[in-house]
Structures are given as C-alpha cells and as structure tokens.
Design an enzyme around this catalytic site. Structure first.
Site, PDB file in Angstrom:
ATOM      1  N   GLU A 268       0.847  -1.190   0.000  1.00 53.28           N
ATOM      2  CA  GLU A 268       0.000   0.000   0.000  1.00 53.28           C
ATOM      3  C   GLU A 268       0.881   1.238   0.000  1.00 53.28           C
ATOM      4  OE1 GLU A 268      -3.645  -1.617   2.922  1.00 53.28           O
ATOM      5  OE2 GLU A 268      -2.660   0.295   3.338  1.00 53.28           O
ATOM      6  N   GLU A 317     -13.379   5.214   0.615  1.00 50.98           N
ATOM      7  CA  GLU A 317     -14.096   4.221   1.414  1.00 50.98           C
ATOM      8  C   GLU A 317     -14.767   4.925   2.597  1.00 50.98           C
ATOM      9  OE1 GLU A 317     -12.312  -0.009   1.237  1.00 50.98           O
ATOM     10  OE2 GLU A 317     -10.608   1.331   1.590  1.00 50.98           O
ATOM     11  N   LYS A 320     -15.222   3.352   6.259  1.00 53.62           N
ATOM     12  CA  LYS A 320     -14.100   2.965   7.108  1.00 53.62           C
ATOM     13  C   LYS A 320     -14.171   3.673   8.455  1.00 53.62           C
ATOM     14  CE  LYS A 320      -9.978   1.988   5.740  1.00 53.62           C
ATOM     15  NZ  LYS A 320      -8.607   1.988   5.170  1.00 53.62           N
ATOM     16  N   GLU A 326      -8.852   8.772   6.599  1.00 49.40           N
ATOM     17  CA  GLU A 326      -8.875   7.367   6.166  1.00 49.40           C
ATOM     18  C   GLU A 326      -9.875   7.115   5.047  1.00 49.40           C
ATOM     19  OE1 GLU A 326      -6.904   5.001   7.116  1.00 49.40           O
ATOM     20  OE2 GLU A 326      -5.922   5.920   8.843  1.00 49.40           O
TER      21      GLU A 326
END
Length: 345
Positions: A268, A317, A320, A326
């Site tokens: 990542e 996302e 999350k 995030e």
C-alpha cells in the site's frame, strides 16, 4: 577456431540478451491498485475489474476472498494479492483442515485467476490477540498451498504496518526493528526465508510527513525535491525523496534481523485528497503519478531493481472507521470517473 566475425555476433547476442533482461526487470515495475470495498454506491465487481483493464492496471489487491470479485477476475491475468483477513487468523492457525478448505475454496477453485501472493493478516498488532496466531496461520496456509501444488506460483506472506521500524532509525542505515515487534518479526522472517517469499509493507510517506510537517518538507514527500535532501554518512547514500528513505530503512532493518535476502513488496502507498494536512487533489495527483514513474528504477540501496508497488486505493471508502483522512484515498469516483489524471504506465 572462433573467427572475429563470430566473436562480434556472439557479443551482439549477449548485448541483446542483457537489454532484454533489463527490459523485463523494468516491466516488472508495473503498478497495482488496492481495491477496497468499504465505499458507498460502488460499481459492480465486474465493472471494477473492467475499469482496471481499461486503465491497463495489471495488479490488484483485495482484502478478503470476495467470490464475486474472484469470479470477475477469471481469465484476466491481473496479478492479485489476496488477503486472508485478521478475524480468520485464529481459525487458520488452529486447524490444518480449515486452511486446506480456505485454499480449496479461494485458490484451487480459481485456477484461472492469477493469484500471486496471499497476505495472511494485514497490519497485525504485535501486542494484540491475533499476534500469536499469525505465524501458525501462515504455516498452515503454506502447507495447504504445497499440497495443492501451488508452491512456486503463489507466495504466502503477511502485510505489515511501517511502524515496525524503530524510532531511532534515522538515517536509513540505522534502520532497526522496534523491540515490541521483534518476537513477531523473528518468526515472520524465518518463515519468509524458508519459503523464498517477500515481505509486504504498507508504506506511506504521507503519514510520516503529516506527523512532522515542520521537519519534513512537502517536496521531499511528493518526489519533487530538486536535489539530495538527506545524506546517509553510514552508507554513503543520498536521498531525494521520502519514499526511498523509508523503503531503504526497512531493508537495513531486515538485514540486521536476519532478513537480508528478502525482497519487499510495497503493498500500500498513496496520498489522500481530503481530511488532513496538505490533502489536496493536486498533491495526490503529484504523489501518485510520480510514484508510478519512480518505482521503475529502485532505491539508492537497490538501484535498478523495480519496486512492486500497490496504490491505495481505487475508490474512497466512506464506511471505514478512524480519522476522516482514512476515507479519502480513492483514484476514481463511484461513477468510475477519475478524480484526477493518472498514467498507470
């Protein structure tokens, strides 16, 4: 007797061979993208795989064996990191038959999906309850892979958070493994050495920068510094970007812990577009496009060795947990329109 003409022909073939090998090594730098599925109103799995193909993204990571995604990947030849999620570690560690079933259902049943790595666990906390299960789970999955005849095709590893690096690991040649991680890493390194598998590392210059914005310059984090920023007297190596410095620090740390022969796959990396320090679309575009080009050529410590790297992530996302930042790492909006221009080649 070999004539001069024959010698010249042999030299020409040797040169061509070396150029071909160099091209293969460079081609191996093809970037991947992580396909997280915790977003809102995301396209169907088939549409997402089609989006990968349309953009010539030849590598993917998914965080659980989603059957619909695996079905859509059949015959595509997209190289895949397939995660075995943390909640399943105890079950896999406790039972070889459970591991056999998992490999049967998610690897053998998808023989026409190009699964390259199994990430057994993601960012397992060395002080958490899952730490005790990680190594035996990796071994049981490896046993199942061996029995299924996939030993050379599918490599078993785990994906680790960069905070396994100790606080005193600067400059890179002083890289060491944090003491709290050492018992866990001793077992991981032994396993990877025995099975000739790479370590998967989630590596984010963004978080290092955002944690010390007064110390780390933005251009050093974005690959845009015009000259050497850090000189490592211990190794004699110079660093023009934070990504290289972090990755080489990890290599130095592994060497000191008995993992000097291991490769690292960056499982990542990326830059968010909202929710934190310097989280702009322009910065994300700069970082990710520069990353794609940069990983073709290696680091100062590993010059010329392409770095297999996966950008996080395909979509934002919104579901999350954690800090707002995030939720804003996506390259594409749910309607499949790019947030910004990307060249994945």
């Amino acid at each position: 007797m070999i004539t001069m003409a024959q010698t010249n022909i042999l030299s020409t073939f040797l040169l061509i061979g070396l150029l071909v090998m160099a091209t293969i090594e460079k081609t191996g730098a093809q970037i991947g993208v992580c396909y997280g599925m915790l977003g809102n109103d995301l396209p169907s799995k088939q549409e997402v795989i089609d989006l990968f193909k349309q953009n010539n993204i030849q590598r993917m990571r998914i965080y659980d064996p989603n059957q619909e995604a695996l079905q859509a990947l059949r015959g595509t030849n997209i190289e895949l990191i397939l995660d075995l999620p943390n909640p399943d570690l105890q079950k896999m560690a406790s039972s070889q038959s459970e591991a056999d079933t998992w490999v049967q259902n998610n690897i053998q049943n998808y023989n026409d999906v190009n699964i390259k790595y199994i990430a057994v666990g993601n960012e397992v906390d060395p002080n958490g309850q899952n730490a005790q299960y990680l190594s035996p789970a990796m071994q049981n999955i490896q046993n199942s892979i061996n029995k299924a005849g996939f030993t050379d095709r599918v490599k078993v590893s785990t994906s680790v958070k960069y905070d396994f690096i100790g606080d005193d690991s600067f400059p890179p040649s002083k890289g060491s493994i944090r003491s709290t991680y050492k018992p866990l890493f001793d077992r991981i390194i032994e396993f990877l050495n025995n099975n000739r598998a790479p370590l998967l590392v989630n590596l984010y210059p963004y978080f290092s920068y955002s944690g010390q914005p007064s110390t780390i310059h933005l251009d050093y984090a974005l690959f845009t510094a015009s000259s050497e920023v850090v000189h490592d007297d211990g190794s004699g190596l110079g660093y023009q970007n934070l990504f290289d410095a972090m990755l080489d620090t990890a290599y130095f740390a592994l060497e000191k812990a008995g993992g000097g022969s291991l490769d690292i796959v960056v499982s990542e990396s990326g830059w968010p577009t909202s929710g934190g320090t310097e989280t702009t679309v322009d910065n994300a575009k700069t970082y990710n496009n520069n990353l794609v080009q940069h990983v073709k050529n290696g680091t100062p410590k590993k010059q010329g060795k392409a770095i297999e790297t996966y950008i996080f992530a395909m979509f934002d996302e919104g579901n999350k947990n954690g800090d707002e930042v995030e939720r804003h790492w996506g390259l594409f909006s749910p309607n499949k329109v790019p947030k910004y221009g990307m060249n994945f080649n």
